[in-house]
Write an enzyme that holds these catalytic residues in place. Structure first.
Site, short mmCIF file in Angstrom:
data_model
loop_
_atom_site.label_atom_id
_atom_site.label_comp_id
_atom_site.label_asym_id
_atom_site.label_seq_id
_atom_site.Cartn_x
_atom_site.Cartn_y
_atom_site.Cartn_z
N ASP A 43 -7.77 -5.16 -0.68
CA ASP A 43 -8.47 -6.29 -1.24
C ASP A 43 -7.73 -7.22 -0.92
O ASP A 43 -8.11 -8.74 -2.17
CB ASP A 43 -7.87 -5.80 -2.80
N HIS A 79 0.95 -1.25 -0.14
CA HIS A 79 -0.24 -0.04 0.11
C HIS A 79 0.90 1.33 0.17
O HIS A 79 2.18 1.45 0.89
CB HIS A 79 -1.26 -0.29 1.40
C1 SDX Z 1 -6.29 -0.38 -2.92
O1 SDX Z 1 -4.58 4.11 -2.29
C2 SDX Z 1 -5.28 3.78 -1.42
O2 SDX Z 1 -5.82 4.12 -0.33
C3 SDX Z 1 -6.04 3.11 -2.49
C4 SDX Z 1 -7.07 2.05 -1.36
C5 SDX Z 1 -8.46 2.67 -1.46
O3 SDX Z 1 -8.91 1.91 -0.63
O4 SDX Z 1 -8.44 3.29 -2.05
O5 SDX Z 1 -6.71 1.68 -0.34
C6 SDX Z 1 -7.66 0.60 -2.64
O6 SDX Z 1 -6.20 0.69 -4.28
C7 SDX Z 1 -5.39 -0.51 -2.16
C8 SDX Z 1 -4.13 -1.09 -3.02
C9 SDX Z 1 -4.57 -2.37 -4.31
N1 SDX Z 1 -3.37 -2.34 -4.94
C10 SDX Z 1 -2.67 -3.93 -5.28
O7 SDX Z 1 -3.09 -4.64 -4.15
C11 SDX Z 1 -1.73 -3.95 -6.05
C12 SDX Z 1 -0.79 -4.68 -5.35
N2 SDX Z 1 0.29 -3.45 -4.58
C13 SDX Z 1 1.11 -3.28 -5.16
O8 SDX Z 1 0.99 -3.08 -6.94
C14 SDX Z 1 1.63 -1.90 -4.79
O9 SDX Z 1 2.16 -2.52 -2.99
C15 SDX Z 1 0.57 -0.70 -4.07
C16 SDX Z 1 0.40 -0.10 -5.97
C17 SDX Z 1 -0.50 -1.12 -4.19
C18 SDX Z 1 1.41 0.34 -4.01
O10 SDX Z 1 2.54 0.79 -4.78
P1 SDX Z 1 3.57 2.29 -4.26
O11 SDX Z 1 3.25 2.62 -2.98
O12 SDX Z 1 4.31 2.60 -5.55
O13 SDX Z 1 4.66 1.12 -3.61
P2 SDX Z 1 5.99 0.91 -5.13
O14 SDX Z 1 5.23 -0.11 -6.14
O15 SDX Z 1 6.96 1.91 -5.36
O16 SDX Z 1 6.59 -0.39 -3.81
C19 SDX Z 1 7.37 -0.34 -3.27
C20 SDX Z 1 8.46 -1.59 -3.31
C21 SDX Z 1 8.65 -1.68 -4.46
O17 SDX Z 1 10.00 -2.77 -4.65
P3 SDX Z 1 11.20 -1.40 -4.54
O18 SDX Z 1 11.48 -1.18 -6.81
O19 SDX Z 1 11.64 -0.47 -3.61
O20 SDX Z 1 12.30 -2.75 -5.04
O21 SDX Z 1 7.61 -2.33 -2.94
C22 SDX Z 1 7.56 -4.02 -4.26
C23 SDX Z 1 7.76 -2.69 -5.42
O22 SDX Z 1 8.42 -3.80 -6.38
N3 SDX Z 1 6.23 -4.25 -4.01
C24 SDX Z 1 5.47 -4.63 -4.53
C25 SDX Z 1 4.67 -5.28 -3.92
N4 SDX Z 1 3.78 -4.38 -3.51
C26 SDX Z 1 5.25 -3.39 -4.07
N5 SDX Z 1 5.88 -6.70 -4.52
C27 SDX Z 1 5.31 -7.49 -4.49
N6 SDX Z 1 3.95 -7.38 -4.20
C28 SDX Z 1 3.84 -6.56 -4.01
N7 SDX Z 1 2.03 -6.43 -3.70
#
Ligand code: SDX
Length: 429
Positions: free
Chosen positions: A364, A306
Site C-alpha cells: 500500500d 505487515h
Molecule cells: C494489507 O494480511 C495481509 O496479507 C494484508 C495485505 C493483503 O494483501 O491482504 O498484505 C494487505 O493489509 C497490508 C498492510 C496495510 N496496513 C498498513 O500499512 C497499516 C500500517 N501497518 C500497521 O497497522 C501494521 O503493521 C499491520 C496492521 C499491517 C500489522 O500489524 P501487526 O502484525 O498486528 O503488528 P503490530 O501492530 O503488533 O505491530 C508490531 C509492532 C508494534 O510495536 P510494539 O507494540 O511491539 O512496540 O510494530 C509497530 C507496532 O506499534 N508497528 C508500527 C507500524 N506497524 C507496526 N509502528 C509504526 N508504523 C507502523 N506502520
C-alpha cells in the site's frame, strides 16, 4: 515434539497432538481435539500463530519476502502474464493454455454488464458517499439480482457466480466512481481487454471519444495482479467465515469488501497517500518518524509493516517500479509525494526502531501515488484493491466449499465477565 506428534502436558494430563506438514512452510499442530481432551481452549486473538485451514492457492514466506500463487512467483506472473491469466491460475490451479485463456477471457467479457435495475439501486446513495460504501452495498445487492447462481451446493452455479463477480466488479467499481462525480455510467465495451474496459468505464464521457493509454492499462493490470490474493489475510478470512455458514457468494464477497475497507488492511493505500500529503515535504519527515515511534502517539506510518512480511513485501518492489513507469509515461518529472515517499522509506529503513520491529514498506505504500497519477481519487484506491482481490476471495471461498472436511467456523473465547448473579428489580437497584 517427537516424530509426527507433539505432546502437551496440562493439569497432570499428557495429550498427543498430530503434527501436519505442508509442501513448504511451517508445519501445524492439530489441536482440534484439545478441548475434548483437556477442557481448555488455545488463545490467539490476532491469529498470529493459528492456521485456519489447509490451502493450495497462495504461499507467503514473510522472512524471505516470497509470494507464490499455485507455486509461481509473483514477480514472474506480474512480468509475463495478465490479470485474467492470474485469475485463471488462482481458480483452476494451473496456467491456462492459449485456448483455455481465450475461452476464459471470452466468458469473463460476456458477464461484464450488470442488471439494468442495479443502476437504479445506485440512485439511492448520496452523491458524496464513499465509493467503498457504494461497493459494499451493490455487491451485496447482487444477491437480489442473480438468484440463479446463489445455490452453493451446485458447482455450475458456483462457477457462474465466480465469473459474474470477477466480471462485474470493474463495472460496479466504475459505477460507484461515476456516481460520486455526477457523471453518467459508461457501459462495458466487449472489444476491450479487462483492464482497458475498466479504465474506459471510469474515465470516458459520452461527449467525446476515449482512447485507452496502453502503458497505463498494462500498469494497472499489473497492479491488479499484485493485489489478487494473499493467503489468509483479514478479508479473505472474513469471506471464508461468511461462506462457512452457507451464505451465498455475493454476500460473502460483500463481507470481504467491508473488512478490506479498514485502514489497517486494504484501506491503508488511501491512508498512506493521505499521510504523504499530510507530511507534505521532505523536511517534515523526521517529525512523523518520531510520531510513528512514540508509543503514546496512535500515529503509524501507513503503508509500512505487515503481519507476515518481516522483510520487504515483494509486491511493493514491483509497485515501486510501476510507479516510476506510470509517472514517466505521464510526463510527471518530479512528484513531491514520490519524493516524500522515497525519502521516508530511506530514513525508516535505516532507523533502529523500524529495523528492530522489521517494518518495511508494504503493497500500500506506493500504490496510492500511482493511482493518483492515473487520475483516480484517493477514495477509489481501496475499491481498486477490492476489484483485484475478488478473484482471491472467490478462489479461497471455492476451495473451502469444495473441502469435504469443511464445517461452520465457530471460535470460542476466554470469558472474563461477571459470574452468575440474580436479577434485581428496578425498584431495588
Ligand atoms: C494489507 O494480511 C495481509 O496479507 C494484508 C495485505 C493483503 O494483501 O491482504 O498484505 C494487505 O493489509 C497490508 C498492510 C496495510 N496496513 C498498513 O500499512 C497499516 C500500517 N501497518 C500497521 O497497522 C501494521 O503493521 C499491520 C496492521 C499491517 C500489522 O500489524 P501487526 O502484525 O498486528 O503488528 P503490530 O501492530 O503488533 O505491530 C508490531 C509492532 C508494534 O510495536 P510494539 O507494540 O511491539 O512496540 O510494530 C509497530 C507496532 O506499534 N508497528 C508500527 C507500524 N506497524 C507496526 N509502528 C509504526 N508504523 C507502523 N506502520
Amino acid at each position: 515434539m517427537s516424530g509426527t506428534t507433539s505432546q502437551l502436558s496440562v493439569d497432570g494430563k499428557t495429550v498427543d497432538m498430530a503434527i501436519k506438514t505442508g509442501s513448504i512452510g511451517p508445519s501445524v499442530i492439530d489441536i482440534a481435539k484439545l478441548y475434548a481432551q483437556t477442557g481448555m481452549f488455545t488463545y490467539d486473538p490476532g491469529f498470529t500463530s493459528t492456521a485456519s485451514c489447509e490451502s493450495e492457492i497462495t504461499y507467503i514466506d514473510g522472512d524471505e519476502g516470497v509470494l507464490l500463487h499455485r507455486g509461481y512467483p509473483i514477480e514472474q506472473l506480474a512480468e509475463h502474464g495478465d490479470f485474467l491469466e492470474t485469475c485463471y491460475l488462482l481458480l483452476y490451479g494451473e496456467l491456462p493454455t492459449a485456448a483455455q485463456k481465450a475461452d476464459f477471457d471470452y466468458r469473463v467479457t460476456r458477464h461484464t454488464m450488470v442488471h439494468e435495475q442495479m443502476a437504479r439501486f445506485f440512485q439511492g446513495f448520496r452523491r458524496d458517499a464513499h465509493p467503498m460504501a457504494v461497493l459494499v452495498g451493490s455487491i451485496g445487492a447482487m444477491s437480489a439480482f442473480y438468484h440463479d447462481s446463489t445455490d452453493i451446493s451446485d458447482p455450475q452455479q458456483r462457477m457462474i457466480a465466480s465469473m459474474r463477480l470477477i466480471a462485474k466488479m470493474p463495472t460496479l467499481a466504475a459505477m460507484a466512481y461515476k456516481y460520486t462525480i455526477g457523471q453518467p455510467f459508461v457501459y462495458p465495451l466487449n472489444s476491450l481487454d479487462y483492464t482497458s474496459n475498466f479504465l474506459r468505464m471510469c474515465f470516458a464521457v459520452p461527449a467525446e471519444e476515449y482512447k485507452v493509454n496502453p502503458v497505463l492499462s498494462r500498469a494497472l493490470d499489473r497492479i491488479f495482479i499484485l493485489h489478487a490474493d494473499h493467503e489468509q489475510n483479514a478479508s479473505t478470512s472474513t469471506v471464508r467465515l461468511a461462506g462457512s455458514s452457507g451464505a451465498n457468494p455475493f454476500a460473502c464477497i460483500a463481507a470481504g469488501t467491508a473488512c478490506l475497507w479498514g485502514p489497517a488492511h486494504g484501506g491503508a493505500n488511501e491512508a498512506a497517500l493521505r499521510m504523504l500529503m499530510e507530511i507534505g515535504s521532505v523536511e517534515n519527515i523526521p517529525k512523523y518518524i518520531a510520531k510513528a515511534k512514540d508509543k503514546n502517539d496512535p500515529f503509524r506510518l501507513m503503508g509500512f509493516g505487515h503481519r507476515v512480511y518481516k522483510n520487504y513485501d515483494p509486491r511493493a518492489k514491483i509497485m515501486q517500479k510501476t510507479t516510476h513507469e506510470v509517472l514517466n509515461e505521464l510526463g510527471i518529472k518530479d512528484d513531491p509525494l514520490l519524493d516524500v515517499a522515497i525519502e521516508l522509506e530511506r530514513i525508516a529503513l535505516s532507523d533502529e526502531y523500524f529495523i528492530e520491529k522489521k517494518l518495511y514498506p508494504n503493497i500500500d505504500f506506493y500504490s496510492g501515488i500511482t493511482l493518483k497519477a492515473m487520475g483516480f481519487p484517493t477514495t477509489m484506491f481501496t475499491a481498486l484493491f477490492a476489484l483485484a482481490r475478488t478473484v482471491g476471495w472467490i478462489a479461497q471461498w471455492k476451495e473451502m466449499i469444495e473441502d469435504p472436511s469443511q464445517r461452520i467456523g465457530r471460535p470460542r473465547q476466554l470469558y472474563t465477565g461477571p459470574t452468575l448473579r440474580e436479577y434485581t428489580p428496578i425498584g431495588r437497584r
